[in-house]
Design a protein around this motif. Structure first.
Motif, mmCIF file in Angstrom:
data_model
loop_
_atom_site.group_PDB
_atom_site.id
_atom_site.type_symbol
_atom_site.label_atom_id
_atom_site.label_comp_id
_atom_site.label_asym_id
_atom_site.label_seq_id
_atom_site.Cartn_x
_atom_site.Cartn_y
_atom_site.Cartn_z
ATOM 1 N N ASN A 91 -8.282 28.762 -20.394
ATOM 2 C CA ASN A 91 -8.314 27.300 -20.442
ATOM 3 C C ASN A 91 -9.221 26.701 -19.377
ATOM 4 O OD1 ASN A 91 -6.465 27.765 -22.424
ATOM 5 N ND2 ASN A 91 -4.789 26.645 -21.484
ATOM 6 N N ARG A 92 -9.177 27.274 -18.186
ATOM 7 C CA ARG A 92 -10.047 26.762 -17.122
ATOM 8 C C ARG A 92 -11.508 27.050 -17.446
ATOM 9 N NH1 ARG A 92 -9.781 28.436 -10.682
ATOM 10 N NH2 ARG A 92 -11.507 27.080 -9.996
ATOM 11 N N ASN A 95 -12.757 24.537 -19.936
ATOM 12 C CA ASN A 95 -12.994 23.240 -19.303
ATOM 13 C C ASN A 95 -14.292 23.223 -18.506
ATOM 14 O OD1 ASN A 95 -10.663 22.201 -20.417
ATOM 15 N ND2 ASN A 95 -9.428 22.452 -18.565
ATOM 16 N N TYR A 200 -8.227 21.377 -21.909
ATOM 17 C CA TYR A 200 -7.099 22.289 -22.054
ATOM 18 C C TYR A 200 -6.252 22.264 -20.778
ATOM 19 C CZ TYR A 200 -9.422 24.500 -26.120
ATOM 20 O OH TYR A 200 -10.001 24.752 -27.333
ATOM 21 N N GLU A 202 -4.783 23.755 -17.824
ATOM 22 C CA GLU A 202 -5.135 24.950 -17.065
ATOM 23 C C GLU A 202 -3.920 25.672 -16.488
ATOM 24 O OE1 GLU A 202 -8.168 24.073 -14.216
ATOM 25 O OE2 GLU A 202 -9.506 23.157 -15.711
ATOM 26 N N GLU A 207 -4.244 28.116 -25.358
ATOM 27 C CA GLU A 207 -4.621 26.719 -25.538
ATOM 28 C C GLU A 207 -4.127 26.063 -26.809
ATOM 29 O OE1 GLU A 207 -7.329 28.729 -28.304
ATOM 30 O OE2 GLU A 207 -6.249 29.264 -26.491
#
Length: 347
Positions: A91-92, A95, A200, A202, A207
């Motif tokens: 997710n990170r 992003n 998303y 994090e 996700e």
């Protein structure tokens, strides 16, 4: 922006018409996918749609994925590349790409999946024809194995290639609570919606369920009845880890269930969520994540009193019984039995 697709356009007005087409950003996240990353990237650069931005993120791979990506960049200099020295989590990493994206629409592409050539063109066409607050266009997909052989379709189809069953579209909040019916890599998402939601989450290890819950309460989804993506199924995939005692998927799922509870509006939505929670209680119990099963139980009690089967599992969870090995053996033999049955039917 510079497009990564190299389409030749012979019509007199084609260059002008292409300039007014919306841009699409594909974020491809790679973690130890050296065997598949080149195919995935080529499936993006081979799109028939002219305006495609590609951002590739190597998320701390320990194999030769970074080398494969760098070789690809030699012939595709307009691709943006982020090489994370360590794995930041899916997710990170996404992003990171979202912060750089310039497209109106977004695709989250795993480095072992493939886009079919007309995917972006067909999804953009539908998006641009929709009226109302639509955030996602999704489609059918074919599942492939490690060698690329097709094994199944996400939605079974008839002789014309159309889904045999009605796929939820429009307001899909309650169907999303009910079951996993969207094949995640088929989604095209509006970038402004992703930005509005803060990208998303994090704090989670995956996700899709979270994004669906948060976005479908506010926006509509549209189903495009075509196979436009090849989804690769690997034995060590994230979804296959949910039966393991040390998996972190269920903890993230509990967080998302709390978010869903806060967004439910009708008795039907609460009851649908309760059925889903009962499923996660069983999964947590079989994974020997007993405290987590009890936490799911607390959330369930906010909707209804558990029935006899669920209540029994919650009571057994307090005993910390060693059930995981037995459960995995059951799944193994059950899977073998289904495979043999299918072979007999084929014969």
């Amino acid at each position: 922006m510079k497009s990564v697709t190299d389409q030749s356009h012979t019509l007199p007005m084609s260059q002008y018409l292409n300039r007014i087409k919306p841009w699409v950003t594909v974020i491809c996240i790679c973690y130890n996918h050296e065997d598949y990353i080149n195919q995935a990237l080529r499936s993006v650069t081979s799109q028939t749609y002219p305006n495609v931005e590609l951002i590739v993120i190597n998320n701390g791979s320990t194999d030769r994925s970074a080398e494969c990506i760098e070789r690809f960049l030699l012939s595709h200099p307009f691709v943006q590349f982020i090489n994370n020295p360590c794995n930041l989590g899916l997710n990170r990493a996404f992003n990171q790409g979202l912060a750089l994206a310039g497209g109106r629409y977004m695709i989250d592409l795993s480095a072992d999946d493939l886009l079919l050539p007309d995917r972006i063109a067909h999804q953009v066409d539908l998006f641009e024809r929709l009226s109302g607050p639509y955030a996602v266009v999704f489609s059918n997909a074919a599942y492939i194995d490690e060698q690329g052989a097709e094994t199944a379709l996400h939605y079974p189809v008839d002789n014309q290639g159309r889904s045999l069953h009605k796929v939820p579209s429009g307001d899909v909040f309650q169907p999303i609570l009910e079951s996993y019916f969207i094949c995640t890599p088929t989604m095209m998402m509006r970038r402004d919606v992703l930005n509005e939601l803060g990208g998303y989450d994090e704090n989670l290890v995956y996700e899709d369920f979270d994004f669906w819950v948060r976005s479908s309460r506010l926006y509509r989804y549209a189903y495009l009845d075509e196979v436009l993506t090849l989804k690769r199924q690997l034995p060590n995939s994230l979804s296959a880890q949910i039966i393991l005692p040390d998996n972190r998927l269920l903890q993230s799922t509990l967080v998302v269930c709390h978010k869903a509870f806060e967004r439910c509006l009708t008795p039907g939505e609460y009851q649908t969520l309760a059925r889903r929670i009962r499923t996660f209680i069983r999964k947590a119990f079989y994974a020997e994540q007993f405290d987590l099963a009890l936490q799911f139980g607390k959330l369930l009690y906010r909707i209804e009193r558990p029935g006899l089967p669920t209540g029994m599992i919650l009571r057994l969870s307090r005993l910390h019984l060693p059930v995981n090995r037995i459960y995995r053996q059951y799944l193994k033999y059950n899977c073998m039995g289904r495979s043999q049955h299918q072979q007999v039917k084929l014969v």
